[in-house]
Scaffold this active site. Structure first.
Site, PDB file in Angstrom:
ATOM      1  N   GLY A 129       2.251  57.341  14.419  1.00 37.45           N
ATOM      2  CA  GLY A 129       3.072  57.422  15.625  1.00 37.45           C
ATOM      3  C   GLY A 129       2.522  58.469  16.575  1.00 37.45           C
ATOM      4  N   GLY A 130       3.126  59.671  16.523  1.00 42.39           N
ATOM      5  CA  GLY A 130       2.799  60.753  17.457  1.00 42.39           C
ATOM      6  C   GLY A 130       1.312  60.984  17.674  1.00 42.39           C
ATOM      7  CG  ASN A 136       4.831  52.484  16.463  1.00 41.57           C
ATOM      8  OD1 ASN A 136       5.035  51.972  17.569  1.00 41.57           O
ATOM      9  ND2 ASN A 136       5.817  52.752  15.608  1.00 41.57           N
ATOM     10  CD1 TRP A 137       0.172  54.463  20.970  1.00 39.13           C
ATOM     11  CD2 TRP A 137       0.083  53.552  23.025  1.00 39.13           C
ATOM     12  NE1 TRP A 137      -1.140  54.444  21.364  1.00 39.13           N
ATOM     13  CE2 TRP A 137      -1.226  53.890  22.624  1.00 39.13           C
ATOM     14  CE3 TRP A 137       0.271  52.960  24.279  1.00 39.13           C
ATOM     15  CZ2 TRP A 137      -2.335  53.657  23.445  1.00 39.13           C
ATOM     16  CZ3 TRP A 137      -0.838  52.728  25.086  1.00 39.13           C
ATOM     17  CH2 TRP A 137      -2.121  53.082  24.670  1.00 39.13           C
ATOM     18  CE  LYS A 138       7.064  56.162  16.067  1.00 45.68           C
ATOM     19  NZ  LYS A 138       7.803  56.975  15.153  1.00 45.68           N
ATOM     20  N   GLY A 153       8.123  61.113  12.052  1.00 42.85           N
ATOM     21  CA  GLY A 153       8.432  61.980  13.192  1.00 42.85           C
ATOM     22  C   GLY A 153       9.010  63.328  12.785  1.00 42.85           C
ATOM     23  CG  HIS A 164       9.107  51.555  13.007  1.00 43.16           C
ATOM     24  ND1 HIS A 164       9.993  52.600  13.155  1.00 43.16           N
ATOM     25  CD2 HIS A 164       7.878  52.108  12.847  1.00 43.16           C
ATOM     26  CE1 HIS A 164       9.313  53.736  13.094  1.00 43.16           C
ATOM     27  NE2 HIS A 164       8.039  53.467  12.907  1.00 43.16           N
ATOM     28  CB  SER A 215       4.656  63.412   9.506  1.00 43.66           C
ATOM     29  OG  SER A 215       5.955  63.430  10.063  1.00 43.66           O
ATOM     30  CD  GLU A 237       5.774  53.351   9.072  1.00 44.78           C
ATOM     31  OE1 GLU A 237       4.799  53.889   9.549  1.00 44.78           O
ATOM     32  OE2 GLU A 237       6.714  52.920   9.743  1.00 44.78           O
TER      33      GLU A 237
HETATM   34  P1  PGA Z   1       4.949  59.487  13.172  1.00 46.89           P
HETATM   35  O1  PGA Z   1       5.484  57.983  13.232  1.00 46.89           O
HETATM   36  O2  PGA Z   1       3.477  59.400  12.831  1.00 46.89           O
HETATM   37  O3  PGA Z   1       5.186  60.027  14.546  1.00 46.89           O
HETATM   38  O4  PGA Z   1       5.720  60.170  12.112  1.00 46.89           O
HETATM   39  C1  PGA Z   1       5.091  57.098  12.234  1.00 46.89           C
HETATM   40  C2  PGA Z   1       5.684  55.754  12.480  1.00 46.89           C
HETATM   41  O5  PGA Z   1       6.673  55.623  13.165  1.00 46.89           O
HETATM   42  O6  PGA Z   1       5.184  54.770  11.994  1.00 46.89           O
END
Ligand code: PGA
Length: 256
Positions: A234-235, A8-10, A172, A94, A213, A166
């Protein structure tokens, strides 16, 4: 058994940078029948990501979708628009959508069931906040988030559904949830699914991913659990090397 990793590149990487990262991912990872890779770039990067991924079996999709096909819904994007670009899945619900844009369980379920009806895969995100967890409300929250999609689910649609647990406090934050806590919630989801859905429309529980995370350094014990079918990342999905490391860990776990 197979695993799924969703990147998920957000709201990161515009069209050209997104295309570059997709090319790097494609050159670094060849998904197998064991571990699938799905990428969710921002809307404006989807076209370029699609070009970069041509000929590979890495799938791409979007981070949200509206339930109507067209109309006066400023700022929204529809299922036919995404399909035209080649998207095969959508993320809905999300925790950032819920927290910053007030998306309710009903709105999330409307988005999801329209996509399921159109035979798009749906990554349906659920999870509690830190405050809810502290009050011992985790299972109640999960149940409330699952109920509207379960209510709308028609036989056959479950094969397009992926549940992504999640916990909002883990996203994050660098604070990955402890494996035992992840397992408790995944087991609860499986049991709840069995009690409410399997008896009525006779379907097995969909895949359940963990998100929050996830990085190569913490992923091995998580994906080694039989209750975890993959991760929403995400990250770490903004780096082809990190995604490849997660992919390798997932493949290794399948051989355990
Ligand atoms: P993150 O994000 O891996 O950066 O914590 C996870 C997500 O938003 O699904």
């Amino acid at each position: 058994m197979s695993h799924l990793l969703i990147g998920n590149w957000k709201m990161n990487l515009g069209s050209s940078k997104g295309g570059e990262l997709a090319t790097a991912i494609r050159e670094t990872i060849t998904p197998t029948s064991g571990t699938d890779i799905w990428i969710a770039p921002p809307f404006t990067s989807i076209s370029n990501v699609s070009n970069s991924l041509k000929g590979s079996n890495i799938k791409f999709g979007s981070q949200n979708v509206h339930w109507e096909d067209h109309g006066a819904f400023t700022g929204e994007v529809s299922i036919p628009m995404l399909k035209e670009l080649g998207c095969t899945f959508v993320i809905v619900g999300h925790s950032e959508r819920r927290k910053y844009f007030g998306e309710t369980n009903n709105i999330v379920a409307r988005r999801a069931s329209a996509a399921l009806r159109a035979e798009m895969y749906v990554a349906y995100c659920i999870g509690e906040t830190l405050e809810e967890r502290a009050k011992g409300q985790t299972n109640t929250i999960i149940q409330e988030q699952l109920d509207p999609i379960i209510y709308h689910l028609r036989p056959g649609e479950e094969k397009f559904l992926v549940i992504s647990y999640e916990p909002a406090w883990a996203i994050g934050s660098g604070n990955v949830a402890p494996v035992e806590e992840i397992e408790k919630v995944h087991q609860f989801i499986k049991d709840y699914w069995k009690d409410t859905v399997t008896s009525s429309i006779r379907t097995n529980c969909p895949k359940i991913l963990y998100g929050g995370s996830v990085v190569p350094e913490n992923f091995a014990p998580i994906i080694a659990s039989n209750l975890v079918d993959g991760a929403l990342v995400g990250g770490a999905s903004l780096s082809a090397q990190k995604l490849k490391a997660l992919f390798d860990i997932s493949e290794a776990a399948l051989k355990l």
